[in-house]
Design an enzyme around this catalytic site. Sequence first.
Site, PDB file in Angstrom:
ATOM      1  N   SER A 131       0.699  -1.317   0.007  1.00 42.02           N
ATOM      2  CA  SER A 131      -0.016   0.047  -0.082  1.00 42.02           C
ATOM      3  C   SER A 131       0.885   1.165   0.217  1.00 42.02           C
ATOM      4  CB  SER A 131      -0.804  -0.114   1.357  1.00 42.02           C
ATOM      5  OG  SER A 131      -1.658   1.193   1.479  1.00 42.02           O
ATOM      6  N   TYR A 144      -1.819  -0.761  10.399  1.00 46.47           N
ATOM      7  CA  TYR A 144      -1.747  -0.844   9.099  1.00 46.47           C
ATOM      8  C   TYR A 144      -0.584  -0.333   8.332  1.00 46.47           C
ATOM      9  CZ  TYR A 144      -3.438  -1.044   4.324  1.00 46.47           C
ATOM     10  OH  TYR A 144      -3.799  -1.230   2.872  1.00 46.47           O
TER      11      TYR A 144
END
Length: 236
Positions: A131, A144
């Site tokens: 990501s 995350y």
Amino acid sequence: MRLQLTGKKVLVTGGASGIGLACALAFLDEGADVAVIDRAQGPKGAFGVRADVTDDSQLSTAVTKAVGHLGGLDVVVGCAGISGPVGTPLVDTPADAIAAVLAVNVTGQLLLAKHTYPHMADGGAYVLLASDSAFVSAPGMVPYCASKGAVVSLTKALAVEFTRARVNCVCPSIVDTPMARADLGDAAIDEADFPVQTADEVAQQVLFLASARSRAINGQAVLADFGYSARSGFPA
């Protein structure tokens, strides 16, 4: 561009929804033979095995079944992932929630690599889903961001160790998926004042990295964020 993926033996984790589903469908459309490992049922046309990627025994068994069906592996795509508590400060995040994010996003990728590499064909390709959160961050996203940063480092380490295959990862910014909508709300996606990718767009990035067209690309994190990370935060 002809990606020459017809007949390739492809394994996708997290292939029942979101980016993983888009990847599975895109490989099927290219004429590849596809197996999907997920806790839910994968798409029609793909061989499906239900398993939890964080469970070493389950994943080992699932990979064995998938390889048995496919007859080997040419491409492995690690799409299984969770976001965890979004918008929650780290000091208010329970330890088990942190552990869950790391288990799926990091340990799951490690175990996938561990169990698939013995079956990987020479010249094969791994593509992991990371990501842009590996490079930039927002409040309430610490676990995350940490997990996706780990995937970028894992990509480089595997590229060095796995000499029979290339290993790369894609790092998209916000993608319109069921998980993103659950985290952010429909309005945040539909009325965003910044570009939002589709899962199909990310799948095309994955297909390119999985194909021989990208054979010189190895150990890289492909950041796909519309150039936002290149912008200075200082007033110009």
